[in-house]
Every structure is written in C-alpha cells, then in structure tokens.
Design a protein around this motif. Structure first.
Motif, PDB file in Angstrom:
ATOM      1  N   UNK A   1     -58.811 -24.507 -10.414  1.00 53.37           N
ATOM      2  CA  UNK A   1     -58.246 -24.954  -9.146  1.00 53.37           C
ATOM      3  C   UNK A   1     -57.504 -23.796  -8.485  1.00 53.37           C
ATOM      4  N   UNK A   2     -57.776 -23.586  -7.233  1.00 53.53           N
ATOM      5  CA  UNK A   2     -57.242 -22.413  -6.554  1.00 53.53           C
ATOM      6  C   UNK A   2     -55.718 -22.422  -6.495  1.00 53.53           C
ATOM      7  N   UNK A   3     -55.106 -23.599  -6.306  1.00 57.99           N
ATOM      8  CA  UNK A   3     -53.649 -23.648  -6.208  1.00 57.99           C
ATOM      9  C   UNK A   3     -53.002 -23.176  -7.515  1.00 57.99           C
ATOM     10  N   UNK A   4     -53.630 -23.467  -8.644  1.00 55.02           N
ATOM     11  CA  UNK A   4     -53.104 -23.012  -9.935  1.00 55.02           C
ATOM     12  C   UNK A   4     -53.307 -21.520 -10.080  1.00 55.02           C
ATOM     13  N   UNK A   5     -54.479 -21.018  -9.723  1.00 57.58           N
ATOM     14  CA  UNK A   5     -54.738 -19.579  -9.806  1.00 57.58           C
ATOM     15  C   UNK A   5     -53.784 -18.811  -8.888  1.00 57.58           C
ATOM     16  N   UNK A   6     -53.482 -19.371  -7.734  1.00 54.60           N
ATOM     17  CA  UNK A   6     -52.522 -18.730  -6.827  1.00 54.60           C
ATOM     18  C   UNK A   6     -51.145 -18.649  -7.463  1.00 54.60           C
ATOM     19  N   UNK A   7     -50.742 -19.702  -8.143  1.00 53.84           N
ATOM     20  CA  UNK A   7     -49.447 -19.699  -8.832  1.00 53.84           C
ATOM     21  C   UNK A   7     -49.425 -18.634  -9.924  1.00 53.84           C
ATOM     22  N   UNK A   8     -50.532 -18.495 -10.656  1.00 59.72           N
ATOM     23  CA  UNK A   8     -50.620 -17.467 -11.694  1.00 59.72           C
ATOM     24  C   UNK A   8     -50.470 -16.076 -11.082  1.00 59.72           C
ATOM     25  N   UNK A   9     -51.220 -15.824 -10.013  1.00 61.63           N
ATOM     26  CA  UNK A   9     -51.169 -14.500  -9.377  1.00 61.63           C
ATOM     27  C   UNK A   9     -49.778 -14.202  -8.836  1.00 61.63           C
ATOM     28  N   UNK A  10     -49.171 -15.194  -8.196  1.00 62.26           N
ATOM     29  CA  UNK A  10     -47.839 -14.990  -7.624  1.00 62.26           C
ATOM     30  C   UNK A  10     -46.817 -14.682  -8.710  1.00 62.26           C
ATOM     31  N   UNK A  11     -46.901 -15.396  -9.830  1.00 61.14           N
ATOM     32  CA  UNK A  11     -45.958 -15.138 -10.917  1.00 61.14           C
ATOM     33  C   UNK A  11     -46.197 -13.760 -11.523  1.00 61.14           C
ATOM     34  N   UNK A  12     -47.445 -13.427 -11.802  1.00 63.58           N
ATOM     35  CA  UNK A  12     -47.750 -12.130 -12.402  1.00 63.58           C
ATOM     36  C   UNK A  12     -47.276 -10.986 -11.510  1.00 63.58           C
ATOM     37  N   UNK A  13     -47.506 -11.114 -10.205  1.00 64.59           N
ATOM     38  CA  UNK A  13     -47.081 -10.073  -9.271  1.00 64.59           C
ATOM     39  C   UNK A  13     -45.559  -9.997  -9.195  1.00 64.59           C
ATOM     40  N   UNK A  14     -44.909 -11.155  -9.192  1.00 71.73           N
ATOM     41  CA  UNK A  14     -43.449 -11.175  -9.136  1.00 71.73           C
ATOM     42  C   UNK A  14     -42.827 -10.559 -10.370  1.00 71.73           C
ATOM     43  N   UNK A  15     -43.375 -10.867 -11.531  1.00 64.12           N
ATOM     44  CA  UNK A  15     -42.855 -10.297 -12.772  1.00 64.12           C
ATOM     45  C   UNK A  15     -43.089  -8.791 -12.806  1.00 64.12           C
ATOM     46  N   UNK A  16     -44.287  -8.368 -12.416  1.00 64.80           N
ATOM     47  CA  UNK A  16     -44.599  -6.933 -12.412  1.00 64.80           C
ATOM     48  C   UNK A  16     -43.648  -6.176 -11.498  1.00 64.80           C
ATOM     49  N   UNK A  17     -43.366  -6.737 -10.327  1.00 62.87           N
ATOM     50  CA  UNK A  17     -42.449  -6.086  -9.392  1.00 62.87           C
ATOM     51  C   UNK A  17     -41.045  -5.991  -9.985  1.00 62.87           C
ATOM     52  N   UNK A  18     -40.593  -7.073 -10.616  1.00 66.79           N
ATOM     53  CA  UNK A  18     -39.262  -7.082 -11.238  1.00 66.79           C
ATOM     54  C   UNK A  18     -39.155  -6.016 -12.327  1.00 66.79           C
ATOM     55  N   UNK A  19     -40.161  -5.931 -13.165  1.00 66.70           N
ATOM     56  CA  UNK A  19     -40.128  -4.971 -14.270  1.00 66.70           C
ATOM     57  C   UNK A  19     -40.071  -3.533 -13.764  1.00 66.70           C
ATOM     58  N   UNK A  20     -40.821  -3.249 -12.704  1.00 70.02           N
ATOM     59  CA  UNK A  20     -40.812  -1.893 -12.131  1.00 70.02           C
ATOM     60  C   UNK A  20     -39.452  -1.585 -11.524  1.00 70.02           C
ATOM     61  N   UNK A  21     -38.917  -2.521 -10.769  1.00 67.13           N
ATOM     62  CA  UNK A  21     -37.625  -2.290 -10.108  1.00 67.13           C
ATOM     63  C   UNK A  21     -36.506  -2.072 -11.115  1.00 67.13           C
ATOM     64  N   UNK A  22     -36.549  -2.790 -12.236  1.00 63.64           N
ATOM     65  CA  UNK A  22     -35.498  -2.695 -13.244  1.00 63.64           C
ATOM     66  C   UNK A  22     -35.791  -1.651 -14.315  1.00 63.64           C
ATOM     67  N   UNK A  23     -36.977  -1.075 -14.266  1.00 65.93           N
ATOM     68  CA  UNK A  23     -37.326  -0.078 -15.267  1.00 65.93           C
ATOM     69  C   UNK A  23     -37.431  -0.656 -16.663  1.00 65.93           C
ATOM     70  N   UNK A  24     -37.902  -1.892 -16.767  1.00 63.71           N
ATOM     71  CA  UNK A  24     -38.023  -2.569 -18.055  1.00 63.71           C
ATOM     72  C   UNK A  24     -39.483  -2.519 -18.511  1.00 63.71           C
ATOM     73  N   UNK A  25     -39.687  -2.157 -19.759  1.00 68.85           N
ATOM     74  CA  UNK A  25     -41.033  -2.118 -20.322  1.00 68.85           C
ATOM     75  C   UNK A  25     -41.135  -3.147 -21.443  1.00 68.85           C
ATOM     76  N   UNK A  26     -41.851  -4.235 -21.210  1.00 67.37           N
ATOM     77  CA  UNK A  26     -42.000  -5.239 -22.273  1.00 67.37           C
ATOM     78  C   UNK A  26     -42.682  -4.646 -23.506  1.00 67.37           C
ATOM     79  N   UNK A  27     -42.305  -5.127 -24.651  1.00 65.58           N
ATOM     80  CA  UNK A  27     -42.907  -4.660 -25.899  1.00 65.58           C
ATOM     81  C   UNK A  27     -44.042  -5.572 -26.348  1.00 65.58           C
ATOM     82  N   UNK A  28     -44.304  -6.632 -25.594  1.00 69.81           N
ATOM     83  CA  UNK A  28     -45.390  -7.552 -25.924  1.00 69.81           C
ATOM     84  C   UNK A  28     -46.739  -6.842 -25.773  1.00 69.81           C
ATOM     85  N   UNK A  29     -47.684  -7.175 -26.638  1.00 65.90           N
ATOM     86  CA  UNK A  29     -48.992  -6.546 -26.553  1.00 65.90           C
ATOM     87  C   UNK A  29     -50.008  -7.257 -27.412  1.00 65.90           C
TER      88      UNK A  29
END
Length: 209
Positions: A1-29
């Motif tokens: 469903x597109x509305x769910x995929x949009x929510x996924x993309x928005x969250x992923x982009x928001x988290x990526x932006x936050x991590x870059x701004x704060x200089x945080x590197x997750x250790x998850x892998x």
C-alpha cells in the motif's frame, strides 16, 4: 500500500537526516539481530502491506508460529512482566532468516525506529545495558528515531481509521497469521475473533479502537 511505503520513506529520510546533523553513527548492521527477539506491535494496515512481500516459506513459518504467540498472549496479556520474559526467551521473529530480516525493506515502523550507537552486544537480552547518554532512551537506544517512528505509526493509525472506521493493533506475527487465515473486515467480526482467541484487550493484547 502506497500510504505505508510513504510512511517508511519519510521515517527513513527523517532518521538519516537526524543522524547526519548530530554526527551519530549507528552500530546496527547485518548479523545484529537481538532486537528481533522483541515483542513487535503493528497496525493492520502495516501488516496488510507486508503480506504481498512474504515468500511461501515465510508464510509457512508465520502459520506455524502465529498460534503459539496468540496462545501465549491469551495467557499473559495482563502480566506487566510479560514483554521482558518474552525477550529473554529468545524467540526470534519468524521473518528472521540466517541472522537477517527477510523483509528488511518492508519491515514495520516499530523496527525501523530501533537504533543504537553503543556496542550491539548490549542489545542481547542477558547483557547489562550501559548507562544511557543524553541522546538515548529507552535504554541505550537512540531517543529521537524512536520518537519519530512513534509519530509515523500514529499517522498510519489515523489513516487506518479513516479507511475502515476503526484501528486494529497487535503483535506482528499473530496479526499476520490472522490475516493469512482470514480476519473479518467488520469491527464486530474482528472483535469476536479476537475475543474467541482470548487476545482482545488487556495490557498487551490486541486493541480495536
């Protein structure tokens, strides 16, 4: 469903932006999967969006694991210590395959918001957590991604209410099992099915709102 995929993309982009701004590197892998022992809650809308991406092998594991989790929930849905005991039981998500999420690109919002910049060994159920840092919470996980995921989840909840008139929330494996085996479309039917299984309501049971 597109509305769910949009929510996924928005969250992923928001988290990526936050991590870059704060200089945080997750250790998850890859190969880090202790969080996959957790009790994951999802909405019916998210679970329905996941169904088309499941392989036959994944469906078979859900059909096997779903009844076990529903029975466990029926017994312990009111026990405040249940989620902790379940985590310590090391019962992996049925979508975990050789240490990797088998539906990673389509994993729920609740999973996407779980990140840490500490040693991944701390995520193991039996390992003590380090003292949290100011940007942590709950525990040693990153606070802001966790909150961002929650906001996106709430937006999807409202979307589900708008589409169907009510919201269904529950443990992911059990919810996928119910959808695969035929969950009624109407509210009365959903409530009746969940009530018959003994998983409706309670502290950790399925919610229909």
């Amino acid at each position: 469903m597109e509305v769910v995929e949009q929510a996924f993309r928005a969250l992923d982009e928001g988290i990526a932006d936050y991590l870059v701004r704060k200089g945080i590197r997750p250790s998850c892998g890859p190969g880090c999967f202790a969080c996959c022992y957790g009790w994951v809650t999802a909405s019916r809308l998210e679970a329905q969006a996941l169904l088309p991406h499941l392989t036959e092998a994944q469906k078979a594991r859900i059909l096997e694991e779903g009844p076990r989790r529903l029975a466990l929930l029926a017994r312990e849905k009111d026990d405040p210590g249940f989620p902790r005991r379940f985590f310590l039981s090391r019962s992996p998500c049925p979508l975990l395959e050789a240490g990797l999420c088998g539906v990673y690109a389509h994993r729920p919002l609740a999973c996407r918001g779980v990140l840490t910049d500490e040693d991944p060994a701390y995520c193991d159920p039996e390992n003590p957590h380090p003292a949290p840092k100011p940007h942590h919470g709950p525990g040693h996980f990153l606070r802001v991604p966790h909150r961002m995921a929650r906001r996106r989840m709430e937006e999807l909840w409202e979307e589900e209410r708008a589409q169907t008139g009510f919201l269904v929330l529950g443990e992911l494996s059990g919810l996928l099992y119910l959808l695969l085996t035929g969950l009624p479309e109407d509210r009365e039917g959903v409530e009746a099915r969940l009530e018959a299984l003994g998983v409706l309501g309670g502290r950790f049971g399925f919610q229909v709102v």
